[in-house]
Design an enzyme around this catalytic site. Structure first.
Site, PDB file in Angstrom:
ATOM      1  CG  HIS A 100      -1.772  -1.028   1.551  1.00  0.00           C
ATOM      2  ND1 HIS A 100      -1.362  -2.180   2.176  1.00  0.00           N
ATOM      3  CD2 HIS A 100      -3.100  -1.171   1.338  1.00  0.00           C
ATOM      4  CE1 HIS A 100      -2.398  -2.989   2.337  1.00  0.00           C
ATOM      5  NE2 HIS A 100      -3.467  -2.402   1.832  1.00  0.00           N
ATOM      6  CG  ASP A 103       1.775  -0.716   3.402  1.00  0.00           C
ATOM      7  OD1 ASP A 103       1.004  -0.413   4.334  1.00  0.00           O
ATOM      8  OD2 ASP A 103       1.470  -1.467   2.459  1.00  0.00           O
TER       9      ASP A 103
END
Length: 434
Positions: A100, A103
């Protein structure tokens, strides 16, 4: 090189008799299974969020995992985290990873600043990938953690949040294409509701359909060759999520004319939350030609929570891969370990051991699935069970009408007698392989 994995050697295949906790007993990437390398069947990926961004918190307690890249609030530590991630990819020999946006880069004060951070870390990834074999299986946008998403992204009652979500997905799809990603995933953790008292469900679903159409249009505009995938989950964090399960997603895609453009990314834990087995969800998607990729993990069956543990149940995993192989196997998809350590598993060796165990379980499941297919017993039983429909009699019934069938039954021409489903025999047959 970081110090985090400094004392851990690359994991090698040592065979089923090995007592080495950091060795593969069943996963041999070059072993041929049904005429194809095991690595090319399984297409393993590491989930960046659980392995490197998660800090060990739960609803009742905070951080337990201490890493060299904590706190995760500046670009210097984001690059340390990336360096450690690629070291782990090398140790495991995995061909793919997934991320993501949240992240991999710290959140900044503005969208433009966050985008600069994001593009800088993508550049760092690309530099790391020049000398490595690990590639991107898929990218996605985290549109559920920040408070702006608390009422949804594409389904938000505020049109400005919809626009912000569109801008976010554009940047993530651009980055996925830059990295050669093979898929782009959308998971709607907040695309649902907490209460119907303040929810216009029809409007929200229409907006979600429009948003997904915009994503597909942009995919074609930029020439992205990968697959667009949506990921079902019934609830958590929302009380009810619109992408409840595979069948719900397929109905949604058909309603908005996207069934030829979008496939499914299916997760074991999400299937369990929806009251299904994982093989059920895979079979549903495969029957409609919409199986894209899988997230492999397991839930705690006693608590009912979505615990995202590493898989350890060979019979379950074998049946999953049985249906995947029957559907022709993965094309752009793969096996992403959407799984995290337990919050008491603190060490770097725990992270490696968890993936080693998961990869071995999947290898055992794949080999069992392949053996069942090559044996042919299940296919024979299935063919025999439905043989009546392949006969002239069965085809005539399908082509008939209610009045004609009524007349034949009334005349006693048709008087069905039940046949055994032989479930126990088939379960025993499966147990020969797992």
């Amino acid at each position: 090189m970081t110090e985090f994995f400094a004392d851990i050697a690359p994991v090698r295949y040592e065979g089923p008799d090995s007592a080495n906790p950091l060795a593969f007993r069943h996963y041999d990437p070059d072993e041929m299974v049904m005429g194809k390398r095991m690595e090319d069947h399984l297409r393993f990926a590491v989930a960046y969020w659980h392995s490197f961004a998660w800090e060990g918190g739960d609803p009742f307690g905070g951080q337990t995992l201490i890493r060299p890249w904590h706190p995760q609030d500046d670009m210097t530590r984001a690059k340390v985290k990336a360096d450690a991630a690629f070291e782990m990819f090398d140790i495991l020999g995995v061909p793919y990873f997934c991320w993501h946006d949240a992240d991999i880069r710290p959140e900044a004060a503005t969208f433009a600043e966050s985008l600069r951070n994001f593009e800088e870390i993508i550049d760092h990834f690309l530099a790391k990938m020049e000398s490595r074999r690990t590639r991107l299986l898929w990218g996605t946008a985290n549109m559920f953690s920040h408070r702006r998403w608390m009422a949804g992204a594409s389904t938000n009652p505020d049109p400005d949040v919809f626009a912000y979500a569109a801008a976010t997905v554009k940047t993530c799809l651009d980055a996925t294409q830059r990295m050669g990603g093979q898929n782009y995933v959308l998971w709607g953790g907040r695309e649902g509701y907490e209460t119907l008292l303040n929810t216009d469900m029809g409007r929200e679903l229409d907006h979600m359909g429009r948003f997904l159409s915009m994503v597909v249009d942009y995919k074609h505009k930029i020439g992205f060759k990968g697959a667009i995938l949506v990921e079902p989950k019934p609830q958590e964090p929302s009380k009810h999520q619109y992408d409840f399960d595979a069948a719900t997603c397929i109905g949604f895609l058909r309603k908005y004319g996207l069934e030829g453009e979008v496939k499914l990314n299916l997760e074991q834990g999400h299937a369990i939350l929806a009251g299904h087995s994982f093989e059920h969800e895979i079979a549903v998607a495969a029957s409609e030609g919409m199986l894209g990729s899988i997230d492999m993990n397991r839930n705690d069956y006693q608590s009912g929570w979505d615990t995202d543990q590493f898989p350890n149940n060979v019979p379950e995993v074998a049946l999953c891969y049985y249906h995947i192989l029957r559907a022709g196997g993965f094309t752009t998809g793969g096996t992403n370990f959407d799984a995290k350590l337990r919050r008491q598993s603190l060490d770097a060796t725990d992270l490696i051991a968890a993936h080693v165990g998961g990869m071995d379980i999947c290898a055992r499941g794949l080999k069992a699935a392949a053996a069942m297919i090559e044996d042919g017993g299940l296919e024979t039983a299935l063919r025999d069970r439905y043989a009546g429909w392949d006969s002239d009699h069965g085809q005539g019934i399908l082509e008939s009408d209610l009045d004609s069938l009524f007349a034949r039954v009334l005349a006693g021409e048709i008087d069905p007698q039940p046949h055994s489903g032989r479930q126990e025999m088939l379960e025993n047959h499966v147990n020969r392989f797992v």
